[in-house]
Design a protein around this motif. Structure first.
Motif, PDB file in Angstrom:
ATOM      1  N   THR A   1       0.837  -1.195   0.000  1.00  0.00           N
ATOM      2  CA  THR A   1       0.000   0.000   0.000  1.00  0.00           C
ATOM      3  C   THR A   1       0.876   1.251   0.000  1.00  0.00           C
ATOM      4  O   THR A   1       1.817   1.360   0.774  1.00  0.00           O
ATOM      5  CB  THR A   1      -0.911   0.002   1.246  1.00  0.00           C
ATOM      6  N   GLY A   2       0.567   2.172  -0.909  1.00  0.00           N
ATOM      7  CA  GLY A   2       1.311   3.427  -0.981  1.00  0.00           C
ATOM      8  C   GLY A   2       2.608   3.342  -1.766  1.00  0.00           C
ATOM      9  O   GLY A   2       3.330   4.317  -1.887  1.00  0.00           O
ATOM     10  N   SER A   3       2.918   2.181  -2.310  1.00  0.00           N
ATOM     11  CA  SER A   3       4.161   1.995  -3.059  1.00  0.00           C
ATOM     12  C   SER A   3       3.862   1.904  -4.549  1.00  0.00           C
ATOM     13  O   SER A   3       2.789   1.452  -4.955  1.00  0.00           O
ATOM     14  CB  SER A   3       4.851   0.711  -2.596  1.00  0.00           C
ATOM     15  N   THR A   4       4.822   2.321  -5.364  1.00  0.00           N
ATOM     16  CA  THR A   4       4.674   2.163  -6.813  1.00  0.00           C
ATOM     17  C   THR A   4       5.096   0.761  -7.262  1.00  0.00           C
ATOM     18  O   THR A   4       5.019   0.446  -8.436  1.00  0.00           O
ATOM     19  CB  THR A   4       5.508   3.220  -7.561  1.00  0.00           C
ATOM     20  N   ALA A   5       5.554  -0.044  -6.324  1.00  0.00           N
ATOM     21  CA  ALA A   5       5.925  -1.429  -6.626  1.00  0.00           C
ATOM     22  C   ALA A   5       4.665  -2.277  -6.627  1.00  0.00           C
ATOM     23  O   ALA A   5       4.139  -2.625  -5.582  1.00  0.00           O
ATOM     24  CB  ALA A   5       6.915  -1.954  -5.587  1.00  0.00           C
TER      25      ALA A   5
ATOM     26  N   LEU B   1       7.988   4.491 -15.363  1.00  0.00           N
ATOM     27  CA  LEU B   1       8.390   4.316 -16.761  1.00  0.00           C
ATOM     28  C   LEU B   1       8.981   5.584 -17.378  1.00  0.00           C
ATOM     29  O   LEU B   1       9.786   5.508 -18.302  1.00  0.00           O
ATOM     30  CB  LEU B   1       7.212   3.849 -17.614  1.00  0.00           C
ATOM     31  N   ALA B   2       8.644   6.760 -16.872  1.00  0.00           N
ATOM     32  CA  ALA B   2       9.159   8.022 -17.407  1.00  0.00           C
ATOM     33  C   ALA B   2      10.510   8.403 -16.800  1.00  0.00           C
ATOM     34  O   ALA B   2      11.167   9.322 -17.286  1.00  0.00           O
ATOM     35  CB  ALA B   2       8.151   9.143 -17.148  1.00  0.00           C
ATOM     36  N   ASP B   3      10.944   7.704 -15.769  1.00  0.00           N
ATOM     37  CA  ASP B   3      12.218   8.011 -15.102  1.00  0.00           C
ATOM     38  C   ASP B   3      13.385   7.599 -16.004  1.00  0.00           C
ATOM     39  O   ASP B   3      13.364   6.531 -16.612  1.00  0.00           O
ATOM     40  CB  ASP B   3      12.289   7.242 -13.775  1.00  0.00           C
ATOM     41  N   THR B   4      14.410   8.448 -16.101  1.00  0.00           N
ATOM     42  CA  THR B   4      15.568   8.122 -16.941  1.00  0.00           C
ATOM     43  C   THR B   4      16.335   6.909 -16.410  1.00  0.00           C
ATOM     44  O   THR B   4      17.128   6.319 -17.133  1.00  0.00           O
ATOM     45  CB  THR B   4      16.534   9.316 -17.058  1.00  0.00           C
TER      46      THR B   4
END
Length: 135
Positions: A16-20, A68-71
């Motif tokens: 919960t609260g994670s992008t994973a 996905l937008a992170d370099t």
């Protein structure tokens, strides 16, 4: 010798609260690895021995972010080769080494630290001498 692996490490359950989220790649885990190595040791006299070692290691692509937008989302693959040659005499060892023979400067990580984007590379070519004593 040769060793290698293929890894498909994925998140199995999101927090919960994670992008994973489930199904996403685990960060920092390369998809493939391969190491090729050769070693040569020879006793020249009862007091003197020589050695030579060489290895090449391949590290496959990995992920450095869930965004996905992170370099740093995709981290590039790279090869690093090392050589070590030397002589041993009555418990002493003298070696000449070269790490990262090809001086590969692939940017392998692009983290953002305090909103400043960085580019981290493989350790540059390093040439040196090593002296050791066995007790």
């Amino acid at each position: 010798s040769a060793t290698g692996g293929i890894t498909d490490a994925k998140i199995t359950k999101g927090a919960t609260g994670s992008t994973a989220v489930a199904g996403r790649k685990v960060l920092g885990v390369p998809n493939k690895t391969l190491t090729l190595a050769m070693a040569y040791d020879r006793e020249v006299t009862p007091d003197v021995a020589v050695h030579a070692n060489m290895n090449w290691a391949y590290t496959g692509k990995s992920h450095g972010s869930f965004n996905l937008a992170d370099t740093d989302y995709v981290r590039q693959d790279y090869w690093v080769g090392n050589v070590d040659v030397g002589v041993d005499y009555q418990g002493f060892g003298l070696s000449l080494f070269v790490k990262n023979i090809a001086d590969d400067r692939t940017v392998i990580q692009k983290p953002s630290v305090l909103f400043v984007r960085q580019g981290l590379t493989v350790q540059p070519r390093t040439i040196g001498v090593s002296l050791r004593k066995s007790f």
